[in-house]
Design a protein around this motif. Structure first.
Motif, mmCIF file in Angstrom:
data_model
loop_
_atom_site.group_PDB
_atom_site.id
_atom_site.type_symbol
_atom_site.label_atom_id
_atom_site.label_comp_id
_atom_site.label_asym_id
_atom_site.label_seq_id
_atom_site.Cartn_x
_atom_site.Cartn_y
_atom_site.Cartn_z
ATOM 1 N N UNK A 86 0.798 -1.231 0.000
ATOM 2 C CA UNK A 86 0.000 0.000 0.000
ATOM 3 C C UNK A 86 0.830 1.281 0.000
ATOM 4 N N UNK A 87 2.137 1.140 0.218
ATOM 5 C CA UNK A 87 3.014 2.321 0.167
ATOM 6 C C UNK A 87 4.275 1.965 -0.607
ATOM 7 N N UNK A 88 4.728 2.862 -1.484
ATOM 8 C CA UNK A 88 5.954 2.572 -2.241
ATOM 9 C C UNK A 88 7.165 2.496 -1.314
ATOM 10 N N UNK A 89 8.208 1.793 -1.747
ATOM 11 C CA UNK A 89 9.393 1.710 -0.888
ATOM 12 C C UNK A 89 10.302 2.932 -1.070
ATOM 13 N N UNK A 90 10.276 3.552 -2.245
ATOM 14 C CA UNK A 90 11.070 4.772 -2.437
ATOM 15 C C UNK A 90 10.602 5.837 -1.434
ATOM 16 N N UNK A 91 11.557 6.432 -0.734
ATOM 17 C CA UNK A 91 11.214 7.313 0.392
ATOM 18 C C UNK A 91 10.353 8.500 -0.044
ATOM 19 N N UNK A 92 10.728 9.134 -1.168
ATOM 20 C CA UNK A 92 9.956 10.304 -1.604
ATOM 21 C C UNK A 92 8.566 9.913 -2.094
ATOM 22 N N UNK A 93 8.507 8.814 -2.844
ATOM 23 C CA UNK A 93 7.203 8.359 -3.347
ATOM 24 C C UNK A 93 6.293 7.984 -2.169
ATOM 25 N N UNK A 94 6.898 7.395 -1.153
ATOM 26 C CA UNK A 94 6.149 7.015 0.061
ATOM 27 C C UNK A 94 5.567 8.264 0.731
ATOM 28 N N UNK A 95 6.392 9.284 0.858
ATOM 29 C CA UNK A 95 5.919 10.527 1.488
ATOM 30 C C UNK A 95 4.806 11.174 0.662
ATOM 31 N N UNK A 96 4.931 11.072 -0.658
ATOM 32 C CA UNK A 96 3.855 11.654 -1.494
ATOM 33 C C UNK A 96 2.553 10.873 -1.327
ATOM 34 N N UNK A 97 2.656 9.549 -1.231
ATOM 35 C CA UNK A 97 1.444 8.742 -1.032
ATOM 36 C C UNK A 97 0.791 9.094 0.306
ATOM 37 N N UNK A 98 1.620 9.287 1.322
ATOM 38 C CA UNK A 98 1.088 9.653 2.650
ATOM 39 C C UNK A 98 0.448 11.043 2.580
ATOM 40 N N UNK A 99 1.049 11.917 1.781
ATOM 41 C CA UNK A 99 0.457 13.252 1.597
ATOM 42 C C UNK A 99 -0.958 13.140 1.043
ATOM 43 N N UNK A 100 -1.154 12.216 0.088
ATOM 44 C CA UNK A 100 -2.512 12.034 -0.471
ATOM 45 C C UNK A 100 -3.475 11.479 0.565
ATOM 46 N N UNK A 101 -2.959 10.666 1.485
ATOM 47 C CA UNK A 101 -3.837 10.176 2.561
ATOM 48 C C UNK A 101 -4.339 11.354 3.394
ATOM 49 N N UNK A 102 -3.409 12.245 3.740
ATOM 50 C CA UNK A 102 -3.804 13.430 4.522
ATOM 51 C C UNK A 102 -4.744 14.323 3.721
#
Ligand SMILES: N[C@@H](CCC(=O)N[C@@H](CS)C(=O)NCC(=O)O)C(=O)O
Length: 216
Positions: A86-102
């Motif tokens: 459910x979350x990418x392993x690349x650190x930046x991509x992961x943070x962007x996915x979390x941003x969309x959750x927020x």
């Protein structure tokens, strides 16, 4: 240890996937984690036993061993952190996915909730006919911005993520209003989310509870 979530004993939408346990079920299905469901009545949600799990007396909650969580954003994040998919392993991509959750729970869901409340809770007020178009416009504005960002992409940022799971879950609540259909790419985005086998399993499980004859 079995994960246990709470859900409505009888959902006001009759199990059409709008109650927020759907998001949690969906996340658990995406990562193939089995879970148990404890059904609660509206009365029981306001009793001390449930308030100890959820300070605001709502569903869903999430229990796993000695961990208890509430708030769907946090629960889905927890699931996505612990299980691949459910979350990418690349650190930046992961943070962007979390941003969309927020963004889903903090920027897109509030005007959608405001509209639901304006219709369901305040629809009988003398000022309601003037207020509803104002609130609708606020929702339309958000959807327009989201639609522009999504463009013709399948998902918000690359592969499907917990950000999409949360955003689709939030947008689903808009369908009955007809507003979602004003933005064909968003309607198609939501349909793509609903077509995922994990969503289907989550929906079916929730619907099965609510399609049973009333208790008592
Ligand atoms: N922000 C919370 C909202 C939870 C929520 O509003 N739950 C609804 C069901 S979808 C509920 O329990 N409503 C009954 C009530 O508030 O008394 C979350 O995302 O978990």
């Amino acid at each position: 240890m079995t994960i246990t979530i709470t859900a409505f004993e009888r959902s006001p939408d009759g199990g059409q996937g709008l109650a927020r346990d759907t998001r949690v079920r969906w996340a658990l299905e995406e990562v193939r984690q089995p879970y148990a469901v404890r059904l609660v009545s509206f009365g029981a949600m306001k009793e001390p036993a449930h308030l100890a799990l959820h300070p605001f007396g709502q569903i869903p909650t999430y229990e796993d061993g000695d961990l208890t969580l509430f708030e769907t954003g946090s629960i889905v994040f927890h699931i996505a952190e612990r299980h691949a998919g459910l979350l990418p392993s690349d650190v930046n991509a992961r943070s962007r996915a979390i941003t969309w959750m927020f963004a889903a729970v903090n920027t897109v869901e509030p005007p959608i909730l405001e509209l639901a409340n304006a219709k369901l809770l305040e629809g009988d007020k003398p000022w309601s006919a003037q207020r509803i178009p104002v609130v609708e416009e606020r929702v339309r504005n958000r959807l327009d911005q989201l639609s522009t960002r999504l463009g013709d992409a399948d998902w918000l940022d690359g592969a499907f993520s917990a950000g999409d799971l949360m955003m689709v879950s939030v947008l689903l609540r808009m369908r009955a209003s007809g507003l979602l259909d004003e933005f064909p790419n968003l309607a198609a985005y939501v349909a793509r989310g609903e077509a995922r086998p994990a969503y289907q399993r989550a929906f079916d499980a929730q619907f099965a509870v609510n399609s049973k004859p009333p208790i008592g």
